[in-house]
Design a protein around this motif. Sequence first.
Motif, mmCIF file in Angstrom:
data_model
loop_
_atom_site.group_PDB
_atom_site.id
_atom_site.type_symbol
_atom_site.label_atom_id
_atom_site.label_comp_id
_atom_site.label_asym_id
_atom_site.label_seq_id
_atom_site.Cartn_x
_atom_site.Cartn_y
_atom_site.Cartn_z
ATOM 1 N N ARG A 1 -12.143 -14.226 2.663
ATOM 2 C CA ARG A 1 -10.677 -13.705 3.321
ATOM 3 C C ARG A 1 -10.040 -13.066 1.843
ATOM 4 N N MET A 2 -9.752 -13.916 1.093
ATOM 5 C CA MET A 2 -9.064 -13.367 -0.268
ATOM 6 C C MET A 2 -9.398 -12.070 -0.929
ATOM 7 N N ARG A 3 -10.823 -12.119 -0.916
ATOM 8 C CA ARG A 3 -11.584 -10.820 -1.473
ATOM 9 C C ARG A 3 -11.362 -9.920 -0.406
ATOM 10 N N THR B 1 -5.696 -4.297 -0.181
ATOM 11 C CA THR B 1 -4.547 -4.067 -1.221
ATOM 12 C C THR B 1 -4.801 -2.927 -2.242
ATOM 13 N N GLN B 2 -6.040 -3.099 -2.731
ATOM 14 C CA GLN B 2 -6.187 -1.867 -3.677
ATOM 15 C C GLN B 2 -6.608 -0.636 -3.161
ATOM 16 N N ARG B 3 -7.130 -0.614 -1.762
ATOM 17 C CA ARG B 3 -7.348 0.511 -1.103
ATOM 18 C C ARG B 3 -5.939 1.212 -0.851
ATOM 19 N N ASN C 1 -1.066 5.844 -4.162
ATOM 20 C CA ASN C 1 -0.676 6.597 -5.449
ATOM 21 C C ASN C 1 -1.248 7.971 -5.085
ATOM 22 N N GLY C 2 -2.406 8.273 -4.343
ATOM 23 C CA GLY C 2 -2.799 9.610 -4.110
ATOM 24 C C GLY C 2 -2.162 10.401 -3.492
#
Length: 456
Positions: free
Chosen positions: A427-429, A435-437, A443-444
């Motif tokens: 779940r953490m991964r 979050t990264q996506r 940012n994009g």
Amino acid sequence: MRIIGLLLILLSIPVFIAWLRRYPRQRKWAYLGVGILPFVISAFNLDAAFVTWPAWPGYAKGIVVSLLDTLAIAILVTRRAPLKKLPFLIVFLAYLFAVALSIAVSTLPMSSFFYFFQVTRILLVFVAVASFAGDPRAIRWLRYGLALGAIFQAAATVDQRLSGVVQASGTMGHQNLLGLMLHFVTLPLLALLLAGERNKLIMLGVLAALVAVALGASRGTVGFVAIGIVLLLTLSLMRRSTAHKWKMIGLAAVAFAIVAPIAMVSFEERFTVRPVSEGSDEERLAFERAAKSMWKDHPMGVGANQYVLVANSEGYSARAGVIWNWTSRAANVHNMYLLAAAETGWPGFLTFIALLLIPTIQGLVFAFRNRRDPRGEVVLGVSVTFLILGLHSLYEWVFVVYHAQYVFAIGLGIVAGCIRQLKIEQRMRSKATKTQRSTLVKNGGDARLGAARTIY
């Protein structure tokens, strides 16, 4: 003295809690204690009773509390959310509920409550172990405790053997009980060695467990340990074959060469003193006839901890042809499934099977789905132990003795804790990936917006 002992056991609860809270880095000693205590409680009288019926013919003789129970309570109090999303909790509670139902049909409800209280204590130990089993460092100290327990019992059996005892039982009172408990040392610790563990205490623990089993001279125990070792080695190689595992197989062969002569001498002396007869098999069948008849007449059971009483008072043993002597008439049926069925009826029979079967299946699935996770090897060892316990229970009833249930709870806690910890990590991964996506998308978008403003 009983009251003083009880007070000392109960006072250990605040002492343990204060110790664990004040010195969190010393928790490793608590985990070691959980591993060793099942094997030393009887030897050092580390339990006490609120109520005791010492002459009761059942396996639970009172409302007993041990130092392991109070240590488990302290671990639970000082852990955060130990019950949250805990695997196997529902099936354990279902078995506990079936035992509770049997109190209502028991001719002596208090005696059945003794076993209900015992299973509740085992539940505490299971949850306590599961609360820290996801931490490899904590499990390491738990393993050390199991190894030390086996070494202690091996020393006791060697001393008994040198004193002339043909079937050494250590401090557990019977070689079958000790042998069944040592399943939970031999196979899980051997699995660790297959995974690459090189600690000498773990190695000595496995060898000590094998020596204690050999000196017990129990045909069933020796046979099931051998089956378990072969099965574990086979499944471990199927899971992931390595050069180290083949080396450990060679060392296992050496250990077998050391232990086999001890077992052969023990069997030779045992059968010289008491030759095997066909009557022993017939007596086992007589017990099974009595239990099946009892189950047929009482589909909801006769009450936990009641088999011996009902088998004699209602004539089941006599009609089934059980021999009329104290040893036979005071014994339970040598089949844990039939004992559960006779005492707790269909609810206890089905939930007991589920309590053994579900963790075995889920443990094997965990081990083979996570072939590169070192925890998978540990879980594989415990899962094979559950399988051997299930087979051994076809010929033995001592699982209902609380010492045996303690080591079962430890094994169950290890599997449940590892499964829960892996789910938390997944779940953490997953959350980190999302979050990264989200950050990349944001940012994009900001970059495109900035470019559009520049063009404007």
